[in-house]
Design an enzyme around this catalytic site. Structure first.
Site, PDB file in Angstrom:
ATOM      1  CG  HIS A  54      25.171  34.692  24.348  1.00  0.00           C
ATOM      2  ND1 HIS A  54      25.397  36.241  24.551  1.00  0.00           N
ATOM      3  CD2 HIS A  54      24.254  34.238  23.798  1.00  0.00           C
ATOM      4  CE1 HIS A  54      25.098  36.308  23.090  1.00  0.00           C
ATOM      5  NE2 HIS A  54      24.276  35.219  22.752  1.00  0.00           N
ATOM      6  N   GLY A  93      35.156  29.896  29.691  1.00  0.00           N
ATOM      7  CA  GLY A  93      34.246  28.795  28.168  1.00  0.00           C
ATOM      8  C   GLY A  93      33.471  28.024  29.336  1.00  0.00           C
TER       9      GLY A  93
END
Length: 372
Positions: free
Chosen positions: A74, A93
């Site tokens: 996630h 990211g």
């Protein structure tokens, strides 16, 4: 690259890494106990030991380990070159933003429930001199190492921490269509995570449970062996669904084959999609593939948004996981007639049937609330 060729490549790379480590001069760490191939890795030994003792219950494949692995995805998948091309911020990211800006990101719908593992990890982050980005990925690798049959996952240090939260809408949801999920992962990885690699990523669901899909139930496993890294997940997602483990009718949930087991709509549809059905089936009773493919794809997931040339590989600090346990089987009470085979190219493997009364799956106990 075929599986056999990639497995040979991964095995050869591991062998060469081991050989090189044996020949490389090692650095004595300040703790007077450990040595490392790079001094930057020395700090991770204390982090590892702290995690194992105080978060993972002495090295167990429990909910804390499952959720720590979930958190790696996630955090890392929240990056979008497509948004950047539009002149918008697309996320960083694997940059730790989900913990650094937890008040914002854990409120995003696909991240509901992750506030608990973030809260549990924050005291560990505070007492170790490690970037948040590095900590999240390292904790996930250590958590997975406690699951019998898991691969040894990559660990790097040197990631840059986020300076702003990722935008909402970048984490796939269980009610998304295969096209939506494939497109999202391809965007995040600049085309690397195609439908086949998406299946590889979903191997992580072999040690996973849902706490928030069904509001009436928590700790609902995705297969009958949630504390083992095996291929039961790929078997049981292809069994005919006959019931809901709780209230039913929840967004992102379809019928599962076993009492106590939940099936995500996304797992159900990708297992039956013509682009991925045969790849999904290929994992059944193929433990080496379940290890090697996730090891391969986690490496790249864990450095999304980062420059690998700026990172130090510290995988040697991650424990070698316990060996696999058990054999791939049909749950008691099921037969081959219950398989909804979607791959037309190859026969479904013949599996033994677990003896005894019909299988019912116990929930995975939720982690205790954070106290620090």
């Amino acid at each position: 690259m075929t599986f056999s060729n990639l497995l040979t490549f991964v095995s050869l790379a591991a062998a060469l890494t081991g050989a090189n480590a044996a020949l490389t001069r090692r650095v004595a760490c300040p703790d007077g106990v450990n040595t490392a191939t790079n001094a930057a890795c020395c700090q991770l030994f204390a982090v590892r030991d702290d995690l194992q003792q105080n978060l993972f219950h002495g090295g167990q494949c429990t909910a804390e380990a499952h959720e720590s692995l979930r958190l790696t995805f996630h955090d890392a998948i929240a990056i979008s070159p497509a948004l950047e091309a539009q002149g918008k911020f697309g996320g960083g990211g694997a940059d730790g933003s989900i913990a650094i800006f937890s008040d914002i990101e854990t409120a995003f719908h696909p991240n509901i429930g992750l506030d608990e593992i973030v809260a549990l990890q924050k005291p560990f982050i505070a007492r170790h001199n490690l970037s948040v980005a590095d900590f999240i990925q390292f904790a996930g690798a250590i958590g997975a190492s406690n699951c019998p049959g898991a691969p040894q996952l990559a660990a790097f240090v040197g990631r840059k921490d986020a300076t702003q939260p990722a935008p909402d809408g970048l984490v796939p949801e269980p009610f998304h269509t295969p096209d939506q999920i494939f497109d999202r992962l391809a965007d995040a990885s600049q085309g690397e995570f195609d439908p086949i690699l998406t299946v590889w990523l979903l191997t992580a669901h072999t040690v996973a449970a849902a706490n928030d899909v069904d509001p009436t139930k928590s700790g609902l496993p995705f297969d009958s062996t949630p504390n083992l890294w095996d291929t039961q997940f790929f078997v049981e997602t292809q069994l005919r669904g006959v019931l809901f483990p709780g209230s039913g009718g929840n967004q992102g949930e379809v019928e599962s084959p076993l009492p106590g087991e939940i099936r995500l709509q996304s797992d159900h549809t990708i297992a039956r999609d013509s682009r991925t059905a045969c790849e999904w089936q290929s994992f059944v009773d193929n433990q080496p593939k379940a290890q090697a493919m996730f090891q391969f794809v986690f490496h790249d997931l864990s450095i999304l948004g980062q420059n690998i040339d700026d990172l130090v590989d510290c995988t040697e600090v991650v424990p070698i996981p316990p060996p696999p346990q058990g054999i791939t089987h049909l749950p008691a009470g099921k037969t081959m007639n219950d398989i909804e085979q979607a791959c037309a190219d190859t026969p479904f493997p013949t599996l033994p049937i677990d003896p005894g009364p019909a299988t019912s799956v116990a929930p995975v106990p939720k982690p205790p609330a954070a106290t620090a």
